[in-house]
Scaffold this motif. Structure first.
Motif, PDB file in Angstrom:
ATOM      1  N   GLN A  82      -5.038 -11.503   4.797  1.00 47.87           N
ATOM      2  CA  GLN A  82      -3.922 -10.659   5.251  1.00 47.87           C
ATOM      3  C   GLN A  82      -2.578 -11.307   4.910  1.00 47.87           C
ATOM      4  O   GLN A  82      -1.649 -10.635   4.453  1.00 47.87           O
ATOM      5  CB  GLN A  82      -4.029 -10.438   6.756  1.00 47.87           C
ATOM      6  CG  GLN A  82      -5.258  -9.625   7.157  1.00 47.87           C
ATOM      7  CD  GLN A  82      -5.422  -9.601   8.664  1.00 47.87           C
ATOM      8  OE1 GLN A  82      -4.718  -8.871   9.363  1.00 47.87           O
ATOM      9  NE2 GLN A  82      -6.339 -10.413   9.171  1.00 47.87           N
ATOM     10  N   ALA A  85      -1.555 -11.035   1.268  1.00 45.13           N
ATOM     11  CA  ALA A  85      -1.012  -9.719   0.924  1.00 45.13           C
ATOM     12  C   ALA A  85       0.434  -9.557   1.372  1.00 45.13           C
ATOM     13  O   ALA A  85       1.131  -8.663   0.886  1.00 45.13           O
ATOM     14  CB  ALA A  85      -1.884  -8.622   1.539  1.00 45.13           C
ATOM     15  N   ALA A 103     -11.209  -6.627   6.195  1.00 45.04           N
ATOM     16  CA  ALA A 103     -11.326  -5.198   5.896  1.00 45.04           C
ATOM     17  C   ALA A 103     -10.389  -4.473   6.844  1.00 45.04           C
ATOM     18  O   ALA A 103     -10.394  -4.741   8.059  1.00 45.04           O
ATOM     19  CB  ALA A 103     -12.761  -4.714   6.080  1.00 45.04           C
ATOM     20  N   ASP A 104      -9.564  -3.600   6.312  1.00 44.05           N
ATOM     21  CA  ASP A 104      -8.536  -2.942   7.115  1.00 44.05           C
ATOM     22  C   ASP A 104      -9.139  -2.289   8.354  1.00 44.05           C
ATOM     23  O   ASP A 104     -10.078  -1.489   8.266  1.00 44.05           O
ATOM     24  CB  ASP A 104      -7.825  -1.888   6.258  1.00 44.05           C
ATOM     25  CG  ASP A 104      -6.400  -1.637   6.707  1.00 44.05           C
ATOM     26  OD1 ASP A 104      -5.736  -2.586   7.155  1.00 44.05           O
ATOM     27  OD2 ASP A 104      -5.951  -0.481   6.610  1.00 44.05           O
ATOM     28  N   LEU A 169      -4.052  -4.807   6.367  1.00 45.61           N
ATOM     29  CA  LEU A 169      -3.836  -5.198   4.978  1.00 45.61           C
ATOM     30  C   LEU A 169      -2.592  -4.523   4.414  1.00 45.61           C
ATOM     31  O   LEU A 169      -2.528  -3.296   4.325  1.00 45.61           O
ATOM     32  CB  LEU A 169      -5.046  -4.848   4.117  1.00 45.61           C
ATOM     33  CG  LEU A 169      -6.299  -5.691   4.358  1.00 45.61           C
ATOM     34  CD1 LEU A 169      -7.453  -5.179   3.509  1.00 45.61           C
ATOM     35  CD2 LEU A 169      -6.019  -7.155   4.042  1.00 45.61           C
ATOM     36  N   ARG A 171      -1.728  -4.884   1.405  1.00 46.18           N
ATOM     37  CA  ARG A 171      -2.023  -4.672  -0.006  1.00 46.18           C
ATOM     38  C   ARG A 171      -3.536  -4.750  -0.178  1.00 46.18           C
ATOM     39  O   ARG A 171      -4.186  -5.591   0.449  1.00 46.18           O
ATOM     40  CB  ARG A 171      -1.322  -5.762  -0.819  1.00 46.18           C
ATOM     41  CG  ARG A 171      -1.480  -5.717  -2.322  1.00 46.18           C
ATOM     42  CD  ARG A 171      -0.705  -6.900  -2.923  1.00 46.18           C
ATOM     43  NE  ARG A 171      -0.947  -7.036  -4.343  1.00 46.18           N
ATOM     44  CZ  ARG A 171      -0.557  -8.082  -5.064  1.00 46.18           C
ATOM     45  NH1 ARG A 171       0.105  -9.079  -4.483  1.00 46.18           N
ATOM     46  NH2 ARG A 171      -0.808  -8.146  -6.352  1.00 46.18           N
ATOM     47  N   PRO A 172      -4.146  -3.903  -0.992  1.00 48.53           N
ATOM     48  CA  PRO A 172      -5.602  -3.984  -1.183  1.00 48.53           C
ATOM     49  C   PRO A 172      -6.021  -5.354  -1.714  1.00 48.53           C
ATOM     50  O   PRO A 172      -5.365  -5.928  -2.590  1.00 48.53           O
ATOM     51  CB  PRO A 172      -5.882  -2.888  -2.220  1.00 48.53           C
ATOM     52  CG  PRO A 172      -4.749  -1.923  -2.082  1.00 48.53           C
ATOM     53  CD  PRO A 172      -3.558  -2.758  -1.724  1.00 48.53           C
ATOM     54  N   LEU A 173      -7.123  -5.875  -1.198  1.00 51.56           N
ATOM     55  CA  LEU A 173      -7.573  -7.207  -1.594  1.00 51.56           C
ATOM     56  C   LEU A 173      -7.881  -7.288  -3.081  1.00 51.56           C
ATOM     57  O   LEU A 173      -7.692  -8.337  -3.705  1.00 51.56           O
ATOM     58  CB  LEU A 173      -8.822  -7.602  -0.805  1.00 51.56           C
ATOM     59  CG  LEU A 173      -8.651  -8.062   0.635  1.00 51.56           C
ATOM     60  CD1 LEU A 173     -10.000  -8.507   1.179  1.00 51.56           C
ATOM     61  CD2 LEU A 173      -7.643  -9.182   0.754  1.00 51.56           C
ATOM     62  N   ASP A 174      -8.376  -6.207  -3.668  1.00 52.57           N
ATOM     63  CA  ASP A 174      -8.752  -6.286  -5.074  1.00 52.57           C
ATOM     64  C   ASP A 174      -7.556  -6.418  -6.011  1.00 52.57           C
ATOM     65  O   ASP A 174      -7.717  -6.690  -7.203  1.00 52.57           O
ATOM     66  CB  ASP A 174      -9.622  -5.101  -5.489  1.00 52.57           C
ATOM     67  CG  ASP A 174      -8.947  -3.747  -5.301  1.00 52.57           C
ATOM     68  OD1 ASP A 174      -7.770  -3.699  -4.877  1.00 52.57           O
ATOM     69  OD2 ASP A 174      -9.605  -2.726  -5.586  1.00 52.57           O
ATOM     70  N   GLU A 175      -6.344  -6.261  -5.465  1.00 54.74           N
ATOM     71  CA  GLU A 175      -5.144  -6.452  -6.269  1.00 54.74           C
ATOM     72  C   GLU A 175      -4.647  -7.891  -6.255  1.00 54.74           C
ATOM     73  O   GLU A 175      -3.764  -8.254  -7.040  1.00 54.74           O
ATOM     74  CB  GLU A 175      -4.020  -5.539  -5.767  1.00 54.74           C
ATOM     75  CG  GLU A 175      -4.299  -4.055  -5.939  1.00 54.74           C
ATOM     76  CD  GLU A 175      -3.153  -3.194  -5.433  1.00 54.74           C
ATOM     77  OE1 GLU A 175      -2.136  -3.770  -4.984  1.00 54.74           O
ATOM     78  OE2 GLU A 175      -3.284  -1.961  -5.483  1.00 54.74           O
ATOM     79  N   ASP A 193     -19.487  -6.940   0.431  1.00 55.29           N
ATOM     80  CA  ASP A 193     -18.059  -6.648   0.264  1.00 55.29           C
ATOM     81  C   ASP A 193     -17.409  -7.608  -0.729  1.00 55.29           C
ATOM     82  O   ASP A 193     -16.582  -7.195  -1.550  1.00 55.29           O
ATOM     83  CB  ASP A 193     -17.321  -6.669   1.611  1.00 55.29           C
ATOM     84  CG  ASP A 193     -17.522  -7.944   2.410  1.00 55.29           C
ATOM     85  OD1 ASP A 193     -18.407  -8.760   2.050  1.00 55.29           O
ATOM     86  OD2 ASP A 193     -16.806  -8.128   3.413  1.00 55.29           O
ATOM     87  N   LEU A 197     -15.677  -6.934  -4.622  1.00 56.60           N
ATOM     88  CA  LEU A 197     -14.377  -7.463  -5.033  1.00 56.60           C
ATOM     89  C   LEU A 197     -14.491  -8.288  -6.316  1.00 56.60           C
ATOM     90  O   LEU A 197     -13.588  -8.276  -7.160  1.00 56.60           O
ATOM     91  CB  LEU A 197     -13.784  -8.315  -3.907  1.00 56.60           C
ATOM     92  CG  LEU A 197     -13.308  -7.537  -2.677  1.00 56.60           C
ATOM     93  CD1 LEU A 197     -13.138  -8.471  -1.481  1.00 56.60           C
ATOM     94  CD2 LEU A 197     -12.004  -6.807  -2.963  1.00 56.60           C
TER      95      LEU A 197
END
Length: 231
Positions: A82, A85, A103-104, A169, A171-175, A193, A197
């Motif tokens: 978190q 991000a 996870a949000d 979050l 920003r999405p974690l995958d970014e 999960d 990713l």
């Protein structure tokens, strides 16, 4: 020069990185091990919503750190993900060391592998704290008797409020530019999960042939992985 911010998992303070810190500093990087609120020498500090995320963000902003390699071990992957991000352009890479990932809207408890009710009951039965791990919890993790004694002897109760805190979050974690360190004695494969990713272009996988506490069992190897993440 990178600035490493090191955050150990549940029950453990900044002291847990004692063998890793000098290896990173010897490579001329800044190193900032952090003890989260409510743990170790900061046991008396109140812990509520987003406290552990704020602990990390506040350290980065207070010290005006740039090129941050943010390292979250075990539970601390949740607040570290978190915080990563939120710190924007200050972040070089986030490293999840055999950790949970946020996870949000979900918390550590809500995703607990044995079911939320079991962990909630254990925390409620211990006055709102998660009882420290025991030597038996460290079995089969590639640790010597001396290393187990250090971990168990230094562990303090973990504030239950942080474990029930739903992730937010920004920003999405995958970014995020990220490395996931999988410790193979703690399970041969990443969780579902994390595996999703790792299919993204921004995420890398590093494996260690050791257990869940590599800062104790293989500090040299862990330091090399962290230094690679800073490149």
């Amino acid at each position: 020069m990178a600035n490493f911010v090191l955050v150990a998992g549940a029950w453990l303070g900044s002291w847990a990185w004692g063998e890793v810190v000098p290896l990173l500093r010897a490579a001329d990087h800044g190193v900032h091990p952090l003890t989260l609120s409510g743990i170790a020498e900061r046991q008396a500090v109140p812990t509520g919503r987003q406290t552990h995320v704020e602990d990390i963000v506040d350290l980065v902003e207070r010290l005006d750190l740039r090129d941050v390699v943010l390292v979250g071990h075990s539970y601390s992957g949740i607040p570290a993900g978190q915080a990563a991000a939120r710190i924007g352009g200050r972040l070089a890479r986030v490293v999840f060391v055999d950790s949970d990932v946020p996870a949000d809207g979900e918390s550590f408890i809500s995703t607990w592998w044995e079911g939320p009710a079991k962990l909630e009951a254990a925390i409620a039965g211990n006055g709102g704290w998660w009882a420290p791990l025991t030597a038996a919890d460290c079995a089969g993790q590639g640790l010597s008797d001396e290393q187990v004694a250090r971990i168990v002897g230094g562990a303090t109760p973990h504030p239950g409020a942080s474990l029930a805190d739903p992730a937010v979050l920004a920003r999405p974690l995958d970014e995020l530019p990220a490395t996931y360190v999988k410790c193979l004695l703690d399970g041969a494969e990443p969780s579902d999960d994390v595996a999703r990713l790792l299919t993204g272009e921004q995420w890398r996988l590093a494996e260690m042939d050791t257990g869940h506490w590599p800062m104790f069992s293989q500090p040299d190897r862990l330091a090399r992985i962290l230094l690679d993440a800073a490149r």
